[in-house]
Design a protein around this motif. Structure first.
Motif, PDB file in Angstrom:
ATOM      1  N   LEU A  81       0.900  -1.204   0.118  1.00 33.87           N
ATOM      2  CA  LEU A  81      -0.144   0.178  -0.071  1.00 33.87           C
ATOM      3  C   LEU A  81       0.832   1.060  -0.007  1.00 33.87           C
ATOM      4  CD1 LEU A  81      -2.913  -0.982   2.579  1.00 33.87           C
ATOM      5  CD2 LEU A  81      -2.790  -1.220   0.131  1.00 33.87           C
ATOM      6  N   ASP A  82       0.628   2.111  -0.955  1.00 30.27           N
ATOM      7  CA  ASP A  82       1.524   3.197  -1.302  1.00 30.27           C
ATOM      8  C   ASP A  82       0.957   4.365  -0.679  1.00 30.27           C
ATOM      9  OD1 ASP A  82       3.640   4.530  -2.236  1.00 30.27           O
ATOM     10  OD2 ASP A  82       2.954   5.022  -4.178  1.00 30.27           O
ATOM     11  N   CYS A  83       0.925   4.330   0.608  1.00 31.92           N
ATOM     12  CA  CYS A  83       0.493   5.719   1.520  1.00 31.92           C
ATOM     13  C   CYS A  83       1.415   5.967   2.405  1.00 31.92           C
ATOM     14  CB  CYS A  83      -0.917   5.476   2.231  1.00 31.92           C
ATOM     15  SG  CYS A  83      -1.487   6.853   3.358  1.00 31.92           S
ATOM     16  N   PRO A  84       2.113   7.259   2.367  1.00 30.71           N
ATOM     17  CA  PRO A  84       3.244   7.467   3.440  1.00 30.71           C
ATOM     18  C   PRO A  84       2.618   7.355   4.814  1.00 30.71           C
ATOM     19  CG  PRO A  84       3.014   9.246   1.374  1.00 30.71           C
ATOM     20  CD  PRO A  84       1.822   8.212   1.515  1.00 30.71           C
ATOM     21  N   GLY A  85       1.454   7.688   5.069  1.00 30.05           N
ATOM     22  CA  GLY A  85       1.061   7.755   6.549  1.00 30.05           C
ATOM     23  C   GLY A  85       0.938   6.248   7.095  1.00 30.05           C
ATOM     24  N   ASN A  86       0.864   5.098   6.226  1.00 29.10           N
ATOM     25  CA  ASN A  86       1.132   4.020   6.710  1.00 29.10           C
ATOM     26  C   ASN A  86       2.440   3.606   7.267  1.00 29.10           C
ATOM     27  OD1 ASN A  86      -1.301   3.381   5.681  1.00 29.10           O
ATOM     28  ND2 ASN A  86      -0.833   2.103   3.970  1.00 29.10           N
ATOM     29  N   LYS A  87       3.358   4.355   7.114  1.00 25.78           N
ATOM     30  CA  LYS A  87       4.801   4.177   7.524  1.00 25.78           C
ATOM     31  C   LYS A  87       5.395   5.150   8.551  1.00 25.78           C
ATOM     32  CE  LYS A  87       5.999   1.908   3.155  1.00 25.78           C
ATOM     33  NZ  LYS A  87       4.690   1.555   2.657  1.00 25.78           N
ATOM     34  N   VAL A  88       4.749   6.334   8.377  1.00 26.88           N
ATOM     35  CA  VAL A  88       5.129   7.547   9.380  1.00 26.88           C
ATOM     36  C   VAL A  88       4.078   7.961  10.307  1.00 26.88           C
ATOM     37  CG1 VAL A  88       5.851   9.970   9.298  1.00 26.88           C
ATOM     38  CG2 VAL A  88       6.664   8.333   7.428  1.00 26.88           C
ATOM     39  N   ALA A  89       4.338   7.813  11.469  1.00 26.56           N
ATOM     40  CA  ALA A  89       3.242   8.205  12.530  1.00 26.56           C
ATOM     41  C   ALA A  89       2.831   9.761  12.315  1.00 26.56           C
ATOM     42  CB  ALA A  89       3.843   8.041  13.859  1.00 26.56           C
ATOM     43  N   LEU A  90       3.568  10.498  12.264  1.00 32.34           N
ATOM     44  CA  LEU A  90       3.418  12.039  12.171  1.00 32.34           C
ATOM     45  C   LEU A  90       3.537  12.416  10.745  1.00 32.34           C
ATOM     46  CD1 LEU A  90       4.471  13.395  15.478  1.00 32.34           C
ATOM     47  CD2 LEU A  90       2.260  13.041  14.694  1.00 32.34           C
ATOM     48  N   LEU A  91       2.502  12.722  10.016  1.00 38.23           N
ATOM     49  CA  LEU A  91       2.912  13.253   8.502  1.00 38.23           C
ATOM     50  C   LEU A  91       2.141  14.615   8.505  1.00 38.23           C
ATOM     51  CD1 LEU A  91       3.904  12.033   5.796  1.00 38.23           C
ATOM     52  CD2 LEU A  91       1.320  11.375   5.405  1.00 38.23           C
ATOM     53  N   ASN A  92       3.178  15.630   7.914  1.00 37.36           N
ATOM     54  CA  ASN A  92       2.633  16.875   7.609  1.00 37.36           C
ATOM     55  C   ASN A  92       2.095  17.117   6.270  1.00 37.36           C
ATOM     56  OD1 ASN A  92       3.150  18.018  10.344  1.00 37.36           O
ATOM     57  ND2 ASN A  92       5.099  18.138   9.967  1.00 37.36           N
ATOM     58  N   GLU A  93       2.867  16.833   5.397  1.00 31.27           N
ATOM     59  CA  GLU A  93       2.676  16.688   3.799  1.00 31.27           C
ATOM     60  C   GLU A  93       2.750  15.396   3.124  1.00 31.27           C
ATOM     61  OE1 GLU A  93       4.751  19.879   1.832  1.00 31.27           O
ATOM     62  OE2 GLU A  93       4.720  21.349   3.712  1.00 31.27           O
ATOM     63  N   CYS A  94       1.951  15.210   2.112  1.00 32.62           N
ATOM     64  CA  CYS A  94       1.958  14.050   1.330  1.00 32.62           C
ATOM     65  C   CYS A  94       2.084  14.365  -0.060  1.00 32.62           C
ATOM     66  CB  CYS A  94       0.540  13.241   1.571  1.00 32.62           C
ATOM     67  SG  CYS A  94       0.355  11.867   0.698  1.00 32.62           S
ATOM     68  N   ASP A  95       3.069  13.658  -0.679  1.00 30.79           N
ATOM     69  CA  ASP A  95       3.757  13.685  -1.933  1.00 30.79           C
ATOM     70  C   ASP A  95       2.717  12.939  -2.829  1.00 30.79           C
ATOM     71  OD1 ASP A  95       4.608  11.210  -1.036  1.00 30.79           O
ATOM     72  OD2 ASP A  95       6.646  11.589  -1.761  1.00 30.79           O
ATOM     73  N   LYS A  96       1.826  12.075  -2.124  1.00 36.26           N
ATOM     74  CA  LYS A  96       1.128  11.227  -3.102  1.00 36.26           C
ATOM     75  C   LYS A  96      -0.262  11.641  -3.256  1.00 36.26           C
ATOM     76  CE  LYS A  96       4.070   7.689  -3.148  1.00 36.26           C
ATOM     77  NZ  LYS A  96       4.859   7.472  -4.375  1.00 36.26           N
ATOM     78  N   LYS A  97      -0.617  12.881  -2.627  1.00 36.68           N
ATOM     79  CA  LYS A  97      -1.880  13.769  -2.600  1.00 36.68           C
ATOM     80  C   LYS A  97      -2.750  13.573  -3.910  1.00 36.68           C
ATOM     81  CE  LYS A  97      -4.436  17.266  -0.474  1.00 36.68           C
ATOM     82  NZ  LYS A  97      -4.907  16.518   0.569  1.00 36.68           N
ATOM     83  N   ARG A  98      -2.022  13.845  -5.280  1.00 34.01           N
ATOM     84  CA  ARG A  98      -2.463  13.904  -6.261  1.00 34.01           C
ATOM     85  C   ARG A  98      -3.206  12.606  -6.760  1.00 34.01           C
ATOM     86  NH1 ARG A  98       0.492  17.862 -10.288  1.00 34.01           N
ATOM     87  NH2 ARG A  98       1.155  19.349  -8.648  1.00 34.01           N
ATOM     88  N   LYS A  99      -2.658  11.444  -6.558  1.00 31.29           N
ATOM     89  CA  LYS A  99      -2.980  10.028  -6.521  1.00 31.29           C
ATOM     90  C   LYS A  99      -4.035   9.638  -5.767  1.00 31.29           C
ATOM     91  CE  LYS A  99       1.210   8.932  -9.261  1.00 31.29           C
ATOM     92  NZ  LYS A  99       2.245   7.977  -9.440  1.00 31.29           N
ATOM     93  N   CYS A 100      -4.172  10.233  -4.681  1.00 27.10           N
ATOM     94  CA  CYS A 100      -5.082   9.709  -3.357  1.00 27.10           C
ATOM     95  C   CYS A 100      -6.495  10.037  -3.828  1.00 27.10           C
ATOM     96  CB  CYS A 100      -4.776  10.331  -2.205  1.00 27.10           C
ATOM     97  SG  CYS A 100      -5.457   9.531  -0.759  1.00 27.10           S
ATOM     98  N   VAL A 101      -7.474   9.049  -3.741  1.00 27.97           N
ATOM     99  CA  VAL A 101      -8.804   9.272  -3.728  1.00 27.97           C
ATOM    100  C   VAL A 101      -9.511   9.848  -2.666  1.00 27.97           C
ATOM    101  CG1 VAL A 101      -8.821   7.682  -5.752  1.00 27.97           C
ATOM    102  CG2 VAL A 101      -9.297   6.860  -3.348  1.00 27.97           C
ATOM    103  N   LEU A 102      -8.898   9.534  -1.366  1.00 27.28           N
ATOM    104  CA  LEU A 102      -9.596  10.017  -0.416  1.00 27.28           C
ATOM    105  C   LEU A 102      -9.641  11.667  -0.067  1.00 27.28           C
ATOM    106  CD1 LEU A 102      -7.659   7.633   2.225  1.00 27.28           C
ATOM    107  CD2 LEU A 102      -9.914   7.359   1.480  1.00 27.28           C
ATOM    108  N   LYS A 103     -10.837  12.265   0.262  1.00 27.54           N
ATOM    109  CA  LYS A 103     -10.963  13.698   0.497  1.00 27.54           C
ATOM    110  C   LYS A 103     -10.426  14.163   1.454  1.00 27.54           C
ATOM    111  CE  LYS A 103     -15.628  13.264  -1.605  1.00 27.54           C
ATOM    112  NZ  LYS A 103     -17.115  13.156  -1.585  1.00 27.54           N
ATOM    113  N   LEU A 104     -10.406  13.535   2.679  1.00 24.49           N
ATOM    114  CA  LEU A 104      -9.530  13.810   3.787  1.00 24.49           C
ATOM    115  C   LEU A 104      -8.539  12.792   4.143  1.00 24.49           C
ATOM    116  CD1 LEU A 104      -9.360  16.219   6.122  1.00 24.49           C
ATOM    117  CD2 LEU A 104     -11.115  14.656   7.164  1.00 24.49           C
TER     118      LEU A 104
END
Length: 110
Positions: A81-104
């Motif tokens: 699963l290619d979500c940075p949040g799955n690997k990092v406890a505290l995430l401020n910015e996400c470099d995968k946001k353009r490909k993410c289907v989640l609204k929030l």
């Protein structure tokens, strides 16, 4: 029945979330779900006649599937699963946001 969420993961391309649940007698399940509420580690989940209650509040969660916990399955999900949040406890910015289907972002990234 009462369940405790041990771990959680998100699939940004499908919007499906995964939670590792622990119940009575160390029964462990992997829950596949979607919804506007993200199940966090340490939360409790109860089933009721009205739906799913998380930490005492009724939440809109669509259960897709349950599977008995299998360490190799969970490890595969963590790796694939290619979500940075799955690997990092505290995430401020996400470099995968353009490909993410989640609204929030369930991890709070901008």
């Amino acid at each position: 029945m009462k369940w405790v969420i041990e771990k959680n993961l998100v699939c940004p391309s499908t919007g499906v979330c995964f939670a590792l649940l622990s119940g009575l007698k160390n029964l462990r399940l992997v829950l596949f779900y979607q919804g506007e509420y993200f199940l966090r580690a340490g939360s409790t989940l109860k089933t009721s006649e009205f739906g799913y209650v998380v930490n005492g509040m009724l939440r809109n969660i669509k259960v897709i599937h349950f599977l008995p916990f299998n360490q190799s399955l969970w490890q595969t999900l963590e790796e694939k699963l290619d979500c940075p949040g799955n690997k990092v406890a505290l995430l401020n910015e996400c470099d995968k946001k353009r490909k993410c289907v989640l609204k929030l972002c369930p991890y709070g990234a901008i």
